[in-house]
Design a protein around this motif. Structure first.
Motif, short mmCIF file in Angstrom:
data_model
loop_
_atom_site.label_atom_id
_atom_site.label_comp_id
_atom_site.label_asym_id
_atom_site.label_seq_id
_atom_site.Cartn_x
_atom_site.Cartn_y
_atom_site.Cartn_z
N GLY A 81 0.79 -1.23 0.00
CA GLY A 81 0.00 0.00 0.00
C GLY A 81 0.81 1.27 0.00
O GLY A 81 0.28 2.34 -0.27
N LEU A 82 2.09 1.18 0.30
CA LEU A 82 2.97 2.35 0.25
C LEU A 82 3.71 2.32 -1.08
O LEU A 82 4.81 1.79 -1.19
CB LEU A 82 3.96 2.35 1.42
CG LEU A 82 3.39 2.31 2.83
CD1 LEU A 82 4.49 2.52 3.86
CD2 LEU A 82 2.29 3.35 3.02
N ASP A 83 3.08 2.84 -2.09
CA ASP A 83 3.59 2.70 -3.45
C ASP A 83 4.20 3.98 -4.00
O ASP A 83 5.37 3.99 -4.42
CB ASP A 83 2.47 2.22 -4.39
CG ASP A 83 1.86 0.91 -3.93
OD1 ASP A 83 2.60 0.08 -3.37
OD2 ASP A 83 0.65 0.71 -4.13
N TYR A 120 5.21 10.74 3.72
CA TYR A 120 3.88 10.66 4.32
C TYR A 120 3.72 11.66 5.46
O TYR A 120 2.82 12.51 5.44
CB TYR A 120 3.60 9.23 4.79
CG TYR A 120 3.67 8.24 3.65
CD1 TYR A 120 2.63 8.13 2.74
CD2 TYR A 120 4.80 7.46 3.45
CE1 TYR A 120 2.70 7.26 1.66
CE2 TYR A 120 4.89 6.58 2.38
CZ TYR A 120 3.83 6.49 1.49
OH TYR A 120 3.91 5.63 0.42
N GLU A 173 -2.42 9.04 -0.91
CA GLU A 173 -1.82 7.86 -0.27
C GLU A 173 -1.44 8.20 1.17
O GLU A 173 -1.65 7.39 2.09
CB GLU A 173 -0.59 7.42 -1.06
CG GLU A 173 -0.05 6.07 -0.67
CD GLU A 173 1.03 5.60 -1.64
OE1 GLU A 173 0.69 4.87 -2.60
OE2 GLU A 173 2.22 5.95 -1.44
N LYS A 194 -4.43 8.22 3.54
CA LYS A 194 -4.84 6.89 3.99
C LYS A 194 -4.00 6.45 5.19
O LYS A 194 -4.53 5.89 6.16
CB LYS A 194 -4.69 5.87 2.85
CG LYS A 194 -5.69 6.07 1.71
CD LYS A 194 -5.44 5.06 0.60
CE LYS A 194 -6.38 5.29 -0.58
NZ LYS A 194 -6.10 4.34 -1.70
#
Length: 311
Positions: A42-44, A248, A227, A230
């Protein structure tokens, strides 16, 4: 005869991914990722994770192997990486290790020892509270007084590593830096069954920073803010690795209404450049690297590696 393992290293945005894929096609290799954040599903976008299209059919390993809530240590990486090396070699394929997490590369190349250390929960909480009440720099100063060598190698904001270094002294009556030096001497005294050839992509600093800024701009277009949102909404706590990841956490003030998006983007560029500087220091000081001229195109670099490694 030792089996050659090629490592492609360098700071973020230096071109490691593209070079490793082109090299893998030429020498019939599979790639093991040595990136501490690309292991998480999920961390793309924020981790610049290689896409299926970019892989061009080359098999990649140690990507998307953990959930965001999982804990994963460098000792875990070392164990799994060695298993993957043996698995790939058993299929008569060559191995390329590619990544920018210096400690991961060192763990493999130097066969670092990660014996479990006793954890003093009360002391750890005490240090964490000191950081909350004062600052990360305050706790870092404590380490600087006790073990200046370790303190010089650990950024004040990397509170986990600062605390671990202080814990090490408390639990073992030995400085972390002394332990690392002894480990290096131990490593030099024994032989590995692999011959690690480490290639570092070298760029002019200003040019690298320009590449980093452009990469961040591309990440914004690709949806890194969404992202990051999220990750923010998962509210995993400050101890979670992903909550502290560059790419992030810089957007969290924007989500809280404490800063503008433009300022957060500038902060991300700044933090990424600082991270690149730390990577450069690690690779140049901790590892015996062969320098590649980043001004050359990918095919030229592939040829240079093949000639140097005698493939």
């Amino acid at each position: 005869m030792k089996k050659k393992i090629i490592c492609i290293v360098g700071p973020t945005a230096s071109g490691k991914t593209g070079l490793s894929i082109e090299l893998a096609k030429r020498i019939d290799a599979e790639i093991i990722s040595a990136d501490s954040m690309q292991i998480y599903k999920g961390l793309d976008i924020g981790t610049a994770k290689v896409t299926k299209e970019e892989m061009q059919g080359i098999k990649h390993h140690l990507i998307d192997i953990c959930e965001i809530t999982d804990k994963f240590s460098v000792a875990d990486f070392k164990s799994i990486c060695y298993d993957k090396i043996n698995e790939i070699l058993s299929r008569n394929k060559n191995v390329i290790i590619c990544g920018g997490t210096g400690l991961y590369i060192s763990a493999i190349v130097d066969d670092m020892n990660f014996d479990e250390e006793e954890v003093d929960i009360e002391y750890r909480k005490y240090l964490e509270n000191l950081a909350k009440e004062n600052s990360n720099e305050y706790v870092h100063d404590l380490l600087k007084k006790i073990d200046p060598v370790s303190a010089s190698e650990i950024h004040p904001n990397n509170l986990k590593r600062v605390i671990r270094a202080l814990e090490f002294v408390r639990n073992s009556d030995k400085l972390k830096s002394t332990h690392m030096r002894e480990e290096k001497e131990r490593i030099l005294s024994k032989s590995s069954k692999y011959e690690f050839l480490i290639y570092y992509i070298n760029h002019d600093r200003e040019y690298l920073y320009e590449r980093i800024n452009k990469r961040v701009d591309m990440m914004i277009k690709d949806g890194v803010v969404e992202e990051a949102l999220k990750v923010y909404h998962m509210n995993l706590g400050k101890d979670n690795t992903c909550m502290q990841a560059i790419g992030y956490k810089e957007f969290f003030p924007y989500f809280k209404g404490e800063d503008t998006l433009d300022n957060c983007i500038l902060k991300l560029k700044q933090e990424t450049r600082r991270y690149a500087k730390r990577q450069i220091t690690w690779f140049k000081n901790k590892l015996d690297v062969c320098y590649l001229d980043g001004k050359k195109d990918t095919n030229e670099l592939v040829n240079d590696i093949i000639e140097s490694a005698n493939y």
